[in-house]
Design an enzyme around this catalytic site. Structure first.
Site, short mmCIF file in Angstrom:
data_model
loop_
_atom_site.label_atom_id
_atom_site.label_comp_id
_atom_site.label_asym_id
_atom_site.label_seq_id
_atom_site.Cartn_x
_atom_site.Cartn_y
_atom_site.Cartn_z
N HIS A 1 0.86 -1.19 0.00
CA HIS A 1 0.00 0.00 0.00
C HIS A 1 0.89 1.24 0.00
O HIS A 1 1.73 1.41 0.86
CB HIS A 1 -0.91 0.01 1.22
CG HIS A 1 -1.95 1.09 1.16
ND1 HIS A 1 -3.17 0.92 0.53
CD2 HIS A 1 -1.94 2.37 1.61
CE1 HIS A 1 -3.86 2.04 0.61
NE2 HIS A 1 -3.14 2.94 1.26
N ASP B 1 4.87 7.95 -12.27
CA ASP B 1 5.02 6.95 -11.21
C ASP B 1 6.50 6.71 -10.94
O ASP B 1 7.22 6.21 -11.80
CB ASP B 1 4.32 5.65 -11.62
CG ASP B 1 4.04 4.76 -10.42
OD1 ASP B 1 4.75 4.89 -9.40
OD2 ASP B 1 3.12 3.95 -10.50
N ARG C 1 7.58 4.96 -8.19
CA ARG C 1 7.72 3.97 -7.14
C ARG C 1 8.58 2.78 -7.55
O ARG C 1 8.60 2.39 -8.70
CB ARG C 1 6.34 3.48 -6.70
CG ARG C 1 5.57 4.55 -5.99
CD ARG C 1 4.13 4.14 -5.74
NE ARG C 1 3.39 4.00 -6.98
CZ ARG C 1 2.11 3.68 -7.02
NH1 ARG C 1 1.45 3.45 -5.91
NH2 ARG C 1 1.49 3.58 -8.18
#
Ligand SMILES: [Zn+2]
Length: 231
Positions: free
Chosen positions: A84, A159, A161
């Site tokens: 998460h 993004d 990540r």
């Protein structure tokens, strides 16, 4: 038959660790290790059930992680997991612009029900751009941009990540075969490439609010998320 002794955090010891290592060859032998450090583990009673919470530090960056987990962690037992990504606005303030907070709490309920599972909470706010840039992007969204266009207009990656250390953390917890709660194909691929065995994808769709409908449509159409979207 597996050599792996049942693994429980409460009984963590060098002995347990070495029997774990003996079994590693049977599963997930390619997971990179040694780039994160487990700092502390504590109990965390919550509205959705009693969990344990572990704190991890990256040894290669300044990143810190927490893992919420429950039940015995066993390499041979397919276990519910979720990566998460932190969403301050959704997780803490209950923002209805996205579905993050509801997904987090739904996952905690699923793990509570199953009696076993782990959530790696990755503190990469706004897909890695940080909270300040995320609010800048929200300001552009107020003027009509979608989540992807806003990032592009700010000159930010869509993004940023990286999930490798999340995979390492799950492995360090004692997991190998995982049932991943995610709609994000990038996360699934990253966990697999990091060496975990994905035995199932568990889809998660919470009822979208009116506010979140556009955001979810963008996630499906521009970021490839596996969403049905009833709205
Ligand atoms: Zn969110």
């Amino acid at each position: 038959m597996s050599l792996l002794a049942p693994y429980s955090y409460n009984s963590f010891s060098m002995e347990v660790h070495s029997s774990q290592e003996a079994a590693v060859g049977a599963c997930c032998d390619s997971v990179e290790t040694g780039t994160v450090e487990r700092v502390a583990v504590a109990s965390l009673p919550t509205e959705w059930g009693d969990f344990q919470i572990a704190a991890y530090r990256s040894l290669t960056t300044k990143e810190e992680f927490v893992v919420l987990f429950k039940g015995e962690m066993n390499r041979d037992v397919p276990t519910l997991v979720r990566i998460h990504s932190q969403c301050l606005t959704g997780d803490v303030f209950g923002s209805t612009k996205c579905d993050c907070g509801r997904q987090l709490h739904r996952t905690m309920q699923m793990i509570q029900q199953e009696g076993r599972g782990a959530i790696v909470y990755q503190q990469q706010e706004g897909r890695g751009i940080g909270i300040v840039n995320k609010i800048r992007a929200y300001a552009l969204q107020d003027q009509g941009a979608d989540t992807v266009e806003a990032n592009v207009r700010l000159g930010l990656a869509v993004d940023l990540r990286d999930y490798r250390q999340c995979a390492e953390i799950l492995f360090d917890l004692g997991l190998c075969r995982v049932k991943v709660i995610s709609n994000n194909p990038l996360k699934l691929r990253a966990l697999e490439e990091a060496g975990l065995k994905i035995v199932e994808r568990v889809s998660i769709e919470v009822d979208a609010t009116e506010d979140a409908a556009g955001y979810l449509r963008t996630k499906k159409e521009k970021l490839g998320h596996l969403l049905e979207l009833k709205r």
